[in-house]
Design a protein around this motif. Structure first.
Motif, PDB file in Angstrom:
ATOM      1  N   TYR A  61       1.613  -9.825   6.480  1.00  0.00           N
ATOM      2  CA  TYR A  61       0.973  -8.798   5.657  1.00  0.00           C
ATOM      3  C   TYR A  61      -0.325  -9.330   5.041  1.00  0.00           C
ATOM      4  O   TYR A  61      -1.356  -8.655   5.074  1.00  0.00           O
ATOM      5  CB  TYR A  61       1.931  -8.345   4.557  1.00  0.00           C
ATOM      6  N   LEU A  62      -0.274 -10.525   4.494  1.00  0.00           N
ATOM      7  CA  LEU A  62      -1.476 -11.112   3.895  1.00  0.00           C
ATOM      8  C   LEU A  62      -2.565 -11.291   4.948  1.00  0.00           C
ATOM      9  O   LEU A  62      -3.722 -10.920   4.730  1.00  0.00           O
ATOM     10  CB  LEU A  62      -1.151 -12.452   3.244  1.00  0.00           C
ATOM     11  N   ALA A  63      -2.194 -11.854   6.089  1.00  0.00           N
ATOM     12  CA  ALA A  63      -3.182 -12.145   7.132  1.00  0.00           C
ATOM     13  C   ALA A  63      -3.799 -10.881   7.713  1.00  0.00           C
ATOM     14  O   ALA A  63      -5.014 -10.806   7.927  1.00  0.00           O
ATOM     15  CB  ALA A  63      -2.536 -12.964   8.246  1.00  0.00           C
ATOM     16  N   THR A  64      -2.979  -9.867   7.954  1.00  0.00           N
ATOM     17  CA  THR A  64      -3.448  -8.666   8.639  1.00  0.00           C
ATOM     18  C   THR A  64      -4.063  -7.645   7.695  1.00  0.00           C
ATOM     19  O   THR A  64      -5.187  -7.175   7.902  1.00  0.00           O
ATOM     20  CB  THR A  64      -2.295  -8.017   9.425  1.00  0.00           C
ATOM     21  N   VAL A  65      -3.329  -7.290   6.642  1.00  0.00           N
ATOM     22  CA  VAL A  65      -3.751  -6.175   5.786  1.00  0.00           C
ATOM     23  C   VAL A  65      -4.737  -6.629   4.715  1.00  0.00           C
ATOM     24  O   VAL A  65      -5.802  -6.029   4.540  1.00  0.00           O
ATOM     25  CB  VAL A  65      -2.521  -5.503   5.139  1.00  0.00           C
ATOM     26  N   ILE A  66      -4.381  -7.705   3.986  1.00  0.00           N
ATOM     27  CA  ILE A  66      -5.213  -8.134   2.859  1.00  0.00           C
ATOM     28  C   ILE A  66      -6.476  -8.841   3.344  1.00  0.00           C
ATOM     29  O   ILE A  66      -7.594  -8.511   2.922  1.00  0.00           O
ATOM     30  CB  ILE A  66      -4.424  -9.057   1.918  1.00  0.00           C
ATOM     31  N   LEU A  67      -6.323  -9.813   4.238  1.00  0.00           N
ATOM     32  CA  LEU A  67      -7.476 -10.586   4.701  1.00  0.00           C
ATOM     33  C   LEU A  67      -8.219  -9.878   5.832  1.00  0.00           C
ATOM     34  O   LEU A  67      -9.383  -9.501   5.683  1.00  0.00           O
ATOM     35  CB  LEU A  67      -7.023 -11.975   5.141  1.00  0.00           C
ATOM     36  N   GLY A  68      -7.557  -9.681   6.960  1.00  0.00           N
ATOM     37  CA  GLY A  68      -8.224  -9.063   8.099  1.00  0.00           C
ATOM     38  C   GLY A  68      -8.705  -7.654   7.803  1.00  0.00           C
ATOM     39  O   GLY A  68      -9.874  -7.306   8.011  1.00  0.00           O
ATOM     40  N   GLY A  69      -7.792  -6.821   7.297  1.00  0.00           N
ATOM     41  CA  GLY A  69      -8.166  -5.459   6.960  1.00  0.00           C
ATOM     42  C   GLY A  69      -9.194  -5.405   5.848  1.00  0.00           C
ATOM     43  O   GLY A  69     -10.094  -4.554   5.846  1.00  0.00           O
ATOM     44  N   GLY A  70      -9.067  -6.329   4.887  1.00  0.00           N
ATOM     45  CA  GLY A  70     -10.021  -6.369   3.786  1.00  0.00           C
ATOM     46  C   GLY A  70     -11.424  -6.707   4.248  1.00  0.00           C
ATOM     47  O   GLY A  70     -12.409  -6.121   3.777  1.00  0.00           O
TER      48      GLY A  70
END
Length: 382
Positions: free
Chosen positions: A87-96
């Motif tokens: 979730y952190l890697a995909t949504v928060i970092l990548g998506g961010g």
């Protein structure tokens, strides 16, 4: 200032807490960790169905327009349950990074795929020599007509072994430690020249070493200004630190709960050890440390969207310092008060402490951020 959750935020909290309680017990987590990618695809689909993957994105891109408070609510629940999904890697970092720096075409293309659970991202920024400095970039990006050729290595790329695409920082111009000249590139994880070596981290998560050898990236996969990506990277990193602070609070809260329950049931000298005053004082000190961390996690969530980068950075550094100190104290006390069982692989407390320790080192440990805060003149002007 009103810290109460709105009706929608309470519903979100109840939904996430219910999902974690039903499907993320400690035994389930151990089973998920043994799956091929080190996490559960079924749970990832459940996150998508519940709208968790879409939460931070605008409605125009398939999201719900959630903010830092909603992210904090989710990450606290994930911290208590020790979730393994990216979730952190995909949504928060990548998506961010896409949300903050991408073009409208890039947002329209990729953000709905993240929201539906069909696209997983990773952020490749750390290099062997860079330590905690986001601007210390040795990976090169050379212009070749309308494309860029990337060469270099990225270390400890969170969930980089299972990502479909990797957002990579690379230097287009300047020397290795210049703040200018850094670009952000969206690289297909299976593109020619990309090699990945995945491995488990100490806290049960996954990471990868990523090597780029003459990897061609066309102009459509450049995120923002190819020589001015650092401000976007720093902003998204600050948002990620605020999310990690909330996750740490969830983990600390769970450690305190398990410890107090243990003190109420473990007996010595024909009485529960929780009746001993010195141990009551220890658990009270754990509670104080937790609440100190919680207040700073809330502060970080409020300041994560601050447009003034200096003020935002000071607030995030202050929160990182307190979270690191509180996490270490709560974790040490939890393990000691449990005795030998607190150190076993079969018991949850030790795993929670490992995760909190890893959170402390992500994007700079407490000592690093304390130094940054001192150089900035402190959180508030004298």
């Amino acid at each position: 200032m009103d810290f109460d959750l709105s009706e929608e935020q309470r519903l979100l909290k109840d939904s996430v807490d219910r999902l974690m309680a039903d499907r993320y017990g400690f035994e389930n987590r151990q089973r998920y960790a043994k799956e091929p990618e080190g996490w559960s695809r079924d749970l990832w689909s459940a996150y998508a169905e519940l709208g968790l993957l879409a939460l931070p994105f605008d409605e125009a891109h398939g999201g719900f327009g959630g903010g830092p408070v909603e992210t904090m609510t989710i990450m606290e629940a994930f911290g208590r349950s020790l979730t393994l999904e990216p979730y952190l890697a995909t949504v928060i970092l990548g998506g961010g990074l896409l949300k903050q720096g991408g073009s409208e075409e890039q947002k329209a293309t990729y953000l709905p795929q993240i929201a539906s659970g069909d696209l997983r991202l990773a952020f490749g920024h750390t290099e062997r020599q860079s330590r905690y400095d986001l601007f210390h970039v040795g990976t090169s990006a050379q212009r070749d007509g309308g494309s860029f050729i990337l060469n270099g290595q990225k270390s400890v790329v969170l969930h980089g072994d299972s990502a479909d695409k990797i957002l990579v920082t690379a230097r287009v111009a300047g020397s290795r430690r210049d703040r200018d000249g850094i670009g952000l590139f969206l690289v297909d994880a299976n593109a020619p020249g990309v090699s990945r070596r995945g491995y488990p981290t100490q806290d049960g998560q996954r990471a990868a070493e990523v090597t780029l050898e003459s990897v061609r990236v066309d102009s459509g996969n450049v995120i923002g200004n190819p020589e001015g990506a650092l401000p976007v990277v720093e902003k998204v990193t600050d948002i990620a630190i605020a999310a990690l602070a909330a996750e740490a609070i969830g983990a600390m809260d769970e450690m305190l709960k398990l410890t107090v329950d243990y003190l109420k049931t473990r007996k010595q000298f024909n009485t529960t050890i929780g009746s001993f005053q010195v141990l009551q004082h220890r658990s009270s000190e754990m509670f104080i440390a937790l609440e100190q961390g919680r207040s700073m996690a809330m502060f970080a969530a409020m300041m994560a969207q601050e447009q003034n980068p200096e003020e935002r950075r000071k607030a995030i550094s202050a929160a990182k310092v307190q979270i690191g100190r509180s996490g270490r104290f709560v974790g040490q006390q939890a393990v000691q008060l449990h005795g030998g069982v607190g150190m076993t692989m079969e018991y949850k407390v030790g795993h929670l402490f490992k995760r909190v320790t890893m959170i402390d080192t992500l994007f700079g440990d407490a000592d690093h951020h304390l130094s940054n805060l001192a150089e900035a003149g402190g959180l508030m002007a004298a």
